[in-house]
Design an enzyme around this catalytic site. Structure first.
Site, PDB file in Angstrom:
ATOM      1  CG  ASP A 180      -1.827   0.999   1.456  1.00  0.00           C
ATOM      2  OD1 ASP A 180      -3.023   0.711   1.302  1.00  0.00           O
ATOM      3  OD2 ASP A 180      -1.432   2.138   1.767  1.00  0.00           O
ATOM      4  CD  GLU A 223      -3.542   3.732  -1.027  1.00  0.00           C
ATOM      5  OE1 GLU A 223      -4.321   3.132  -0.267  1.00  0.00           O
ATOM      6  OE2 GLU A 223      -2.390   4.069  -0.715  1.00  0.00           O
TER       7      GLU A 223
HETATM    8  N1  LIG Z   1      -4.964   9.000  -8.184  1.00  0.00           N
HETATM    9  C1  LIG Z   1      -5.637   7.996  -7.644  1.00  0.00           C
HETATM   10  N2  LIG Z   1      -5.879   7.994  -6.328  1.00  0.00           N
HETATM   11  C2  LIG Z   1      -6.535   6.947  -5.798  1.00  0.00           C
HETATM   12  C3  LIG Z   1      -6.987   5.874  -6.592  1.00  0.00           C
HETATM   13  N3  LIG Z   1      -7.604   4.992  -5.781  1.00  0.00           N
HETATM   14  C4  LIG Z   1      -7.545   5.484  -4.528  1.00  0.00           C
HETATM   15  N4  LIG Z   1      -6.896   6.679  -4.524  1.00  0.00           N
HETATM   16  C5  LIG Z   1      -6.619   7.565  -3.397  1.00  0.00           C
HETATM   17  O1  LIG Z   1      -5.722   6.960  -2.484  1.00  0.00           O
HETATM   18  C6  LIG Z   1      -5.849   7.639  -1.219  1.00  0.00           C
HETATM   19  C7  LIG Z   1      -5.718   6.635  -0.126  1.00  0.00           C
HETATM   20  O2  LIG Z   1      -5.718   7.348   1.073  1.00  0.00           O
HETATM   21  P1  LIG Z   1      -5.544   6.693   2.472  1.00  0.00           P
HETATM   22  O3  LIG Z   1      -6.338   5.419   2.543  1.00  0.00           O
HETATM   23  O4  LIG Z   1      -5.825   7.743   3.495  1.00  0.00           O
HETATM   24  O5  LIG Z   1      -4.068   6.216   2.551  1.00  0.00           O
HETATM   25  P2  LIG Z   1      -2.698   7.001   2.434  1.00  0.00           P
HETATM   26  O6  LIG Z   1      -2.900   8.458   2.196  1.00  0.00           O
HETATM   27  O7  LIG Z   1      -1.877   6.286   1.407  1.00  0.00           O
HETATM   28  O8  LIG Z   1      -2.106   6.792   3.866  1.00  0.00           O
HETATM   29  P3  LIG Z   1      -1.366   5.525   4.453  1.00  0.00           P
HETATM   30  O9  LIG Z   1      -1.861   4.328   3.713  1.00  0.00           O
HETATM   31  O10 LIG Z   1      -1.796   5.510   5.884  1.00  0.00           O
HETATM   32  O11 LIG Z   1       0.079   5.727   4.294  1.00  0.00           O
HETATM   33  C8  LIG Z   1      -7.197   8.343  -1.246  1.00  0.00           C
HETATM   34  O12 LIG Z   1      -6.987   9.726  -1.291  1.00  0.00           O
HETATM   35  C9  LIG Z   1      -7.838   7.867  -2.552  1.00  0.00           C
HETATM   36  O13 LIG Z   1      -8.613   8.885  -3.164  1.00  0.00           O
HETATM   37  C10 LIG Z   1      -6.744   5.935  -8.008  1.00  0.00           C
HETATM   38  O14 LIG Z   1      -7.112   5.046  -8.795  1.00  0.00           O
HETATM   39  N5  LIG Z   1      -6.070   7.011  -8.480  1.00  0.00           N
END
Ligand SMILES: Nc1nc2c(ncn2[C@@H]2O[C@H](COP(=O)(O)OP(=O)(O)OP(=O)(O)O)[C@@H](O)[C@H]2O)c(=O)[nH]1
Length: 310
Positions: A180, A223
Site C-alpha cells: 500500500d 492504491e
Molecule cells: N490517483 C488515484 N488515487 C486513488 C486511486 N484509488 C484510490 N486513490 C486515493 O488513495 C488515497 C488513499 O488514502 P488513504 O487510505 O488515506 O491512505 P494514504 O494516504 O496512502 O495513507 P497511508 O496508507 O496511511 O500511508 C485516497 O486519497 C484515494 O482517493 C486511483 O485510482 N487514483
C-alpha cells in the site's frame, strides 16, 4: 463391396443433396462411418481453404487439428452407435483446421441421414471465431484492472483459494506480498489525481518486469496491490518484496514538469498448516501491513514479526 467403391458410390448419391446444402449459410460436411468425407458444400470449402473436390473422398483428418484427431474419431464413431441429432460434445470447444494450418473455432451440430441404404453423419459447422474472441475478452475484462492491466480483487481471491487448496493437498508453499502506498492521499492533494494515477501505472509496469510468468499481480484496492507467488517460501518472498520496495523508493515519477517520489509499506505472508481457508493468510498479511505502517512506513513487515502469526 470394397470400401473405396462404396465411398465412390456414396459420393455420387450424396451429390444429389448439393443444391440444397449449397444454399445453406453454414458449412456442411457429410461423412461415412469410416471418417471419409462424402460431400461438402461450398461454404465448407471456403471455411477450410480446400477446393470442394479435394475435400470429397478425403479422410476427415484434413479438417481436424492433429491434436484432437483421435478424440474426434472416437466421437464420430460413438455418434454412429447412438445417432441422435445433437450439438457435438456439449460444452466442449471445437476447432477445425484451415489449409494454411490456422485453427478455426467452430460449433458443430450433427445428425444422421440414410442415403441409398447407407447411414452417414451430416455435420453443420459454424465458424464461431467472433463469439469465442468476444467470450474470451469478456472473461479477461471481468478479472482485469483497466488502469494497471493487473488482475482485480475477484481474481486475487479465486487464485489464492486455489493456492490454498494446493497447499492443503501437496504442502506447496505459496506466499503473498501485499503493499500500500505511503501517504498516497498527499500525492493526489499536492500534484493532482493524474499524478496518483501515474504512480499506480508506472509501479505496475516495473513490478511486471520483476515477476515470473506464473506470479499473479493484482490491484486489490485503490492504491493497494497484492502479488501471489506460487511455490515460494516466505523467505524468498520477503527478499523479492524488499527489492521491489527499494525500486519504488528509487523511482522518479513525472507529471509534465513535476518530478516526485513515493514509498510503499509491504507485508509478506505464507500459508500455515493451521489455515482453514485463504482468508487467514489475508488477515495475517493485513495485520503485518498495518504493523509496518505503525512502525513508520517504507518497510517490509513479515507475518513472522507478528506476536501471534495465526
Ligand atoms: N490517483 C488515484 N488515487 C486513488 C486511486 N484509488 C484510490 N486513490 C486515493 O488513495 C488515497 C488513499 O488514502 P488513504 O487510505 O488515506 O491512505 P494514504 O494516504 O496512502 O495513507 P497511508 O496508507 O496511511 O500511508 C485516497 O486519497 C484515494 O482517493 C486511483 O485510482 N487514483
Amino acid at each position: 463391396m470394397p470400401a473405396e467403391k462404396k465411398l465412390d458410390q456414396l459420393i455420387t448419391t450424396s451429390s444429389r443433396l448439393l443444391p440444397f446444402i449449397d444454399a445453406l449459410p453454414d458449412a456442411v460436411v457429410i461423412v461415412d462411418s469410416n471418417h471419409k468425407i462424402a460431400l461438402v458444400n461450398s461454404p465448407a470449402g471456403e471455411m477450410f481453404g480446400h477446393p470442394v473436390d479435394i475435400l470429397k473422398g478425403s479422410d476427415l483428418s484434413i479438417i481436424i487439428p492433429k491434436l484432437h484427431l483421435d478424440a474426434h474419431r472416437q466421437r464420430v464413431s460413438g455418434y454412429f452407435q447412438n445417432p441422435t441429432p445433437r450439438p457435438m460434445g456439449a460444452n466442449k470447444k471445437f476447432c477445425g483446421v484451415h489449409a494454411d494450418g490456422t485453427e478455426i473455432p467452430v460449433d458443430i451440430m450433427i445428425n444422421t441421414i440414410v442415403l441409398d441404404g447407407v447411414q452417414v453423419a451430416m455435420a453443420l459447422v459454424r465458424d464461431v471465431s467472433y463469439q469465442r474472441e468476444l467470450e474470451e475478452r469478456l472473461i479477461r475484462e471481468s478479472v482485469t484492472d483497466e488502469m494497471t492491466g493487473f488482475f482485480n480483487r475477484k481474481h486475487f481471491n479465486n487464485q489464492l483459494k486455489a493456492q490454498h487448496s494446493g497447499f492443503i493437498r501437496s504442502g506447496l508453499h505459496s506466499s503473498v506480498i501485499l503493499f500500500d502506498f505511503d501517504h498516497f492521499k498527499s500525492i493526489n492533494d499536492q500534484y493532482g489525481h493524474a499524478a496518483g494515477d501515474i504512480v499506480l501505472i508506472d509501479t505496475a509496469k516495473m513490478i511486471k518486469e520483476e515477476l515470473r510468468p506464473l506470479d499473479v499481480a493484482c490491484r486489490i484496492g485503490g492504491e493497494e496491490f497484492a502479488v501471489i507467488l506460487p511455490g515460494t517460501p516466505i523467505l524468498n518472498a520477503t527478499r523479492l518484496a524488499e527489492r521491489i520496495r527499494q525500486k519504488i523508493e528509487a523511482m522518479e515519477f513525472q507529471l509534465e514538469d513535476t518530478a516526485f517520489h513515493t514509498t510503499v509499506t509491504m507485508s509478506v505472508a505464507s500459508f500455515l498448516s493451521s489455515d482453514q481457508s485463504y482468508d487467514s493468510l489475508v488477515r495475517r498479511a493485513d495485520k503485518a501491513l498495518y504493523s509496518g505502517k505503525a512502525a513508520g512506513r517504507n518497510r517490509v513487515a513479515s507475518q513472522d514479526s507478528l506476536a501471534q502469526p495465526s
